[in-house]
Design an enzyme around this catalytic site. Sequence first.
Site: not given
Lengths: 210, 161
Positions: B23, B29, B46
Site C-alpha cells: 500500500t 491512514c 488500509h
Amino acid sequence: MKKRIDNYEEINGYAMDMFKEIGSIGTGNAATALSGTLSSKISMSLPEVDIMDYDQAIDFLGGPEKVIAAVLVHMTGQFSGIMLYLLDFDFMNFVLEKLNLKKINSYDDIDEMSKSAICEVSNIIISSYANAISQLSGISINLSVPAIALNMLGGIMSVPMIEYGYVTDKIMMVGGKLMYSNEEMTSNLLMLPDIKSLNFLFKKLGVFYE
Amino acid sequence: MSKMITVGIADMKFTRNEGVLITYALGSCVGVCLYDPIIKLAAMVHVMLPSRLEGSSDKNIYKYANTGIPSTLKKMEVFGAVRNRVTAKIAGGAKMFEILGNNSLGNIGMRNVESVKQVLKSEGIPIIKEDVGGNYARTLLFDSSNGNGIIRLCGRKEIPF
C-alpha cells in the site's frame, strides 16, 4: 426543485460554472499578487475545475509516492473547509530563486528559511482564491495560519481525504499553468469546502438544483 | 520479489503462500497487516477512519477500523486461518501537517491508531510490530511467504518491518 446538495458529485451545471468563475477570479488575483511578491511578470492560464475521485486525483498529480510540497490552510467563519496548495519542484525553485534564496536539488536539503518562504507564497495564492469567493458572494472567510509539509503525495492527500471521509470520496481541484517568460509551471489547488458551506454559498449566489 | 498486489485507499486484499501486499504512501491512514504463519495467509487493510458512524450509508466497510478489521478476520477464517494464530503489524497514523491551534484534523492519525489497537485487542489479535506517528508518509510492503514487512520512506532507506 432540489435546493441543496448532499455531496460533491451533485455539483454540476450552474454550480460548476460558478466554481469556474471563482477559479478564474482567484487565478487572476493570485497572478497579480505573485507578480508583486516575486517582482516578475507572471501570468496564469485559465484554470480547469474538476471534481475527481481521490485515486484519480493522486494519479493525475503524479502517483502516491511522488514527493511534493503542500501548504494547508483552514477556512473558518461563515464558510468553512480546507484549501491545499500543491507546488511542484520547478515552481518551488522558481520561487526560491526570485526571493534570492538558495535553489534546492532535492526536497531533503531545504532549510527552514526557504520552507517558510514557500509557505508564505502559497498562503498568498490560497488567500487570492478565498478572496475570490468573498468578492463574489459577500461571505467573509477566516483563514488559519498555513502549515507546510514536504512528503509523499499519497500521505499529504490523506489529510483532506480523512477530514471529509465521512462525507464524500471526491475532491475539487483547480488546476492551471503558471507562465513566466517562456517557462511553464504547474500549480494545483484543492478546494474543499464542507457541504454545509457549499449550500450556504449556493444560496448566497442564487444557484439552485434541479 | 514475487507478484505485487496493490491495496488501495480504504481497501483490503489478501494472498496466500506467495505474493507481496503493498500500500502506497500511508499518511494519517493506518495499514494493518494480518498474518497466519502456518497456512501463510496474509491480509492487509488500509484503514482511513476510526469508526463507522451508526446508520451510515457508506458501503465501503474497509474504510473504517471497527468494521474493516473484523470482516477481514472473518474472511481469513473462511480461507482456513485460525484466530489464535493470527498476528498483526500496524503502520501509519502520521501527522502530516503541524497545524497551530486546536482542531480534530491534527490528531486524526493517532485516533486511527488507537481505534485500530482497540479493535485488534477486542478481537484478540496480538500486535507484534508497530511503526506509527511521526510526520512522514510510509509505503508499506508485506510478504506472505514469511510474514516480513518493509517500510519505505521518502528520501530514506527501506527499513525491515
